[in-house]
Scaffold this motif. Structure first.
Motif, PDB file in Angstrom:
ATOM      1  N   ALA A  15      16.916  37.563   8.020  1.00 55.15           N
ATOM      2  CA  ALA A  15      16.480  38.426   9.122  1.00 55.15           C
ATOM      3  C   ALA A  15      15.249  39.236   8.764  1.00 55.15           C
ATOM      4  O   ALA A  15      14.472  39.625   9.652  1.00 55.15           O
ATOM      5  CB  ALA A  15      17.616  39.362   9.530  1.00 55.15           C
ATOM      6  N   ASP A  16      15.036  39.499   7.468  1.00 56.61           N
ATOM      7  CA  ASP A  16      13.881  40.286   7.054  1.00 56.61           C
ATOM      8  C   ASP A  16      12.560  39.578   7.321  1.00 56.61           C
ATOM      9  O   ASP A  16      11.526  40.225   7.466  1.00 56.61           O
ATOM     10  CB  ASP A  16      13.968  40.592   5.548  1.00 56.61           C
ATOM     11  N   HIS A  17      12.576  38.242   7.356  1.00 57.27           N
ATOM     12  CA  HIS A  17      11.318  37.492   7.456  1.00 57.27           C
ATOM     13  C   HIS A  17      11.314  36.439   8.570  1.00 57.27           C
ATOM     14  O   HIS A  17      10.323  35.741   8.728  1.00 57.27           O
ATOM     15  CB  HIS A  17      11.020  36.800   6.121  1.00 57.27           C
ATOM     16  N   ALA A  18      12.381  36.319   9.302  1.00 55.56           N
ATOM     17  CA  ALA A  18      12.433  35.317  10.381  1.00 55.56           C
ATOM     18  C   ALA A  18      11.479  35.689  11.513  1.00 55.56           C
ATOM     19  O   ALA A  18      11.254  36.865  11.789  1.00 55.56           O
ATOM     20  CB  ALA A  18      13.855  35.209  10.912  1.00 55.56           C
ATOM     21  N   ARG A  19      10.945  34.684  12.139  1.00 57.22           N
ATOM     22  CA  ARG A  19      10.056  34.874  13.274  1.00 57.22           C
ATOM     23  C   ARG A  19      10.713  34.301  14.535  1.00 57.22           C
ATOM     24  O   ARG A  19      11.381  33.269  14.484  1.00 57.22           O
ATOM     25  CB  ARG A  19       8.715  34.166  13.036  1.00 57.22           C
ATOM     26  N   ARG A  20      10.480  34.967  15.640  1.00 58.96           N
ATOM     27  CA  ARG A  20      11.043  34.498  16.901  1.00 58.96           C
ATOM     28  C   ARG A  20      10.351  33.199  17.315  1.00 58.96           C
ATOM     29  O   ARG A  20       9.178  32.983  17.024  1.00 58.96           O
ATOM     30  CB  ARG A  20      10.856  35.538  18.009  1.00 58.96           C
ATOM     31  N   MET A  21      11.104  32.345  18.009  1.00 62.54           N
ATOM     32  CA  MET A  21      10.555  31.090  18.511  1.00 62.54           C
ATOM     33  C   MET A  21      10.883  30.962  19.987  1.00 62.54           C
ATOM     34  O   MET A  21      12.056  30.920  20.362  1.00 62.54           O
ATOM     35  CB  MET A  21      11.152  29.905  17.736  1.00 62.54           C
ATOM     36  N   GLU A  22       9.849  30.917  20.838  1.00 63.91           N
ATOM     37  CA  GLU A  22      10.069  30.844  22.282  1.00 63.91           C
ATOM     38  C   GLU A  22       9.952  29.421  22.816  1.00 63.91           C
ATOM     39  O   GLU A  22      10.279  29.169  23.969  1.00 63.91           O
ATOM     40  CB  GLU A  22       9.046  31.737  23.003  1.00 63.91           C
ATOM     41  N   ALA A  23       9.484  28.507  21.985  1.00 58.08           N
ATOM     42  CA  ALA A  23       9.274  27.130  22.447  1.00 58.08           C
ATOM     43  C   ALA A  23      10.548  26.317  22.247  1.00 58.08           C
ATOM     44  O   ALA A  23      10.847  25.867  21.142  1.00 58.08           O
ATOM     45  CB  ALA A  23       8.111  26.487  21.704  1.00 58.08           C
TER      46      ALA A  23
END
Length: 401
Positions: free
Chosen positions: A324-332
Motif C-alpha cells: 500500500a505504501d507504493h501501489a498506484r491506482r489503475m483506472e484502465a
C-alpha cells in the motif's frame, strides 16, 4: 420470424429494386441491411410492412403470408422508426409515444402508463419530458421518442430505417449503445437499414451486404470482415476491415497475460520476492476484497528511497512497509467479453501499456497488452477463415520463423 421467398420488386419503368431475394431472420435477431444508396435495402424493409408491395414472391411473418393480412392491421403489429422520426409537432412527447395504443383502442390510463414506462426505458424521465413538444427536444431526444413510440404496443418486429443518421457522431454512438442495451433486454426481431458499414458491424447479429438489388453476403459481422464472400464485399467493407473487426472481437480469457498479483497489505519483501521470482517489472495490486486497486512497479520495491504514496507518508515511521505504501491506482479496466476496440481506446485514453480485465463478479482475471490484443485479432481472423474456434488457432511469429 421473417422470411423472404424469391421476392422481386420491379417498377413500371422497368427498374428492378430487389431481385429474387430469399432471406430469413430468426426470432429475436437484429439483422442490419447495409449497402450504397439505391441498392434495395430500404425497399426490402418497406415490403415487410407493405408500404411497398412486391412484384412477385412472398414474405412470411411468423409463418403467415403478409399479403393476406390487412395492411393497416399489419402495421400496427410492427414497430417502425425512420431517420426523420416523424413525431406529431402538435402533440406532447407522452401523446406521441402513445399513438399506436390510442389507435388500438387502449384506455387513456393504459396508454399513458405504457408511454411513461417506455420513455423511462429509453432514458427520458416522463415527469420531465412527457409534457414537452418535439420542438423542445434535441435531435437525439427526438430519436429516443421515436424508438419509444415504435415499441409502445410491444410489437414482435421492429423496422428501423437509418434511425440514427440525422444526429452528430457523438450522439449517434450514444444512441447505438443505448439501443444495444435495450435490445439485450427486449430481444425484438429487428431489420435495421444503414449505409454505414461500421454501424452495421456494431449493431448486427448478422449483416446482409447488398449489391444492386441482391445480397452479396449474409453472415455475422466477424465473418463479413474476416472473410468477404466476393470482391464487391471486400471493397465495400474497406481495406481497413481489420480495424473494423476490433469492434466485433471480444476479449477472451485466452487473450490475457497473468502477471504477478499482490495485495495492499502484503509486506514489500513478499511482493519483491514474488516479482523477482517471476522476472516481472510490475505486479497487479488487489485490495483485501480481491478487487482491483492498481499496480506496483518493481522500481518502487527495489529502491527504499522510491516515491511513496500519500498513505505511506502519513503512516507511522516504525511500521513495516507494505504494498500500500507504493501501489498506484489503475483506472484502465474492462469486463471480460468487451470488444477489442474498447480495449484499444482505453489504452490510448489512459496512456496505458495494459488493461486490467475483470469477470462478471468484478474479480481480476488477467491483463490485455497491445501485443496480446494484436494476437487476439489475428486469431479471430484466422478462426473465421478456417472455421474453427479462436483457441484452436496457433499463430506463427517472427521468432518462430
Amino acid at each position: 420470424m421473417i422470411r423472404f421467398e424469391n421476392v422481386t420488386k420491379r417498377y413500371p419503368d422497368g427498374t428492378t429494386a430487389v431481385h429474387e431475394l430469399s432471406l430469413e431472420v430468426a426470432r429475436g435477431e437484429l439483422v442490419t441491411l447495409v449497402g450504397p444508396s439505391g441498392c434495395g435495402k430500404t425497399t426490402t424493409m418497406k415490403m415487410v410492412n407493405r408500404l411497398i408491395e412486391p412484384t412477385s414472391g412472398r414474405i412470411l411473418l411468423d409463418g403467415e403470408d403478409i399479403s393476406a393480412v390487412d395492411p393497416v392491421e399489419l402495421r400496427r403489429r410492427i414497430g417502425y422508426v425512420i431517420q426523420q422520426v416523424g413525431l406529431f409537432p402538435h402533440k406532447t412527447v407522452l401523446d406521441n409515444t402513445a399513438t399506436v395504443p390510442y389507435l388500438l383502442g387502449w384506455s387513456k390510463a393504459e396508454r399513458r402508463e405504457r408511454a411513461a414506462e417506455l420513455l423511462d426505458l429509453v432514458g427520458l424521465d416522463p415527469s420531465r419530458y412527457g409534457d414537452r413538444y418535439p420542438d423542445q427536444l434535441s435531435g437525439g431526444q427526438r430519436q429516443r421518442v421515436g424508438v419509444a413510440r415504435a415499441l409502445a404496443a410491444d410489437p414482435p418486429v421492429l423496422l428501423m430505417d437509418e434511425p440514427f443518421g440525422a444526429v452528430d457522431p457523438v450522439v449517434r454512438e450514444h444512441l447505438q449503445n443505448e439501443f444495444l442495451k435495450l435490445q439485450s433486454t427486449l430481444h425484438k426481431t429487428v431489420l435495421f437499414v444503414t449505409h454505414d458499414i461500421e454501424e452495421a458491424v456494431r449493431l448486427g447479429d448478422r449483416i446482409a451486404v447488398y449489391g444492386e438489388g441482391r445480397i452479396e453476403q449474409f453472415d455475422p459481422p466477424a465473418k463479413v470482415l474476416g472473410a468477404p464472400a466476393t470482391p464487391y464485399v471486400a471493397d465495400f467493407v474497406g481495406a481497413d476491415r481489420g480495424l473494423k473487426r476490433l469492434s466485433v472481437t471480444p476479449i477472451e480469457r485466452g487473450d490475457l497475460e497473468e502477471p504477478p498479483v499482490v495485495h495492499l497489505d502484503d509486506p514489500i519483501d513478499k511482493a519483491r520476492a514474488r516479482m523477482r521470482g517471476e522476472g516481472a517489472r510490475w505486479a497487479v495490486v488487489l485490495d483485501d476484497a480481491d478487487e482491483l486497486h492498481g499496480w506496483l512497479a518493481a522500481e518502487a520495491v527495489d529502491s527504499p528511497a522510491g516515491p511513496a504514496s500519500p498513505a505511506a507518508k502519513s503512516q507511522d515511521k516504525t511500521s513495516p512497509p507494505t504494498v500500500a505504501d507504493h501501489a498506484r491506482r489503475m483506472e484502465a479496466w474492462l469486463p471480460l467479453g468487451s470488444p477489442l476496440k474498447q480495449a484499444f481506446s482505453s489504452m490510448l485514453q489512459h496512456d496505458a501499456g495494459w488493461i486490467a480485465v475483470l469477470d462478471d463478479a468484478d474479480r481480476f482475471v488477467g491483463v490485455l497488452t497491445p501485443g496480446r490484443l494484436h494476437e487476439a485479432l489475428r486469431r479471430s481472423i484466422d478462426a473465421d477463415e478456417r472455421d474453427v474456434r479462436r483457441d484452436e488457432v496457433e499463430l506463427e511469429t517472427v521468432a518462430d520463423a
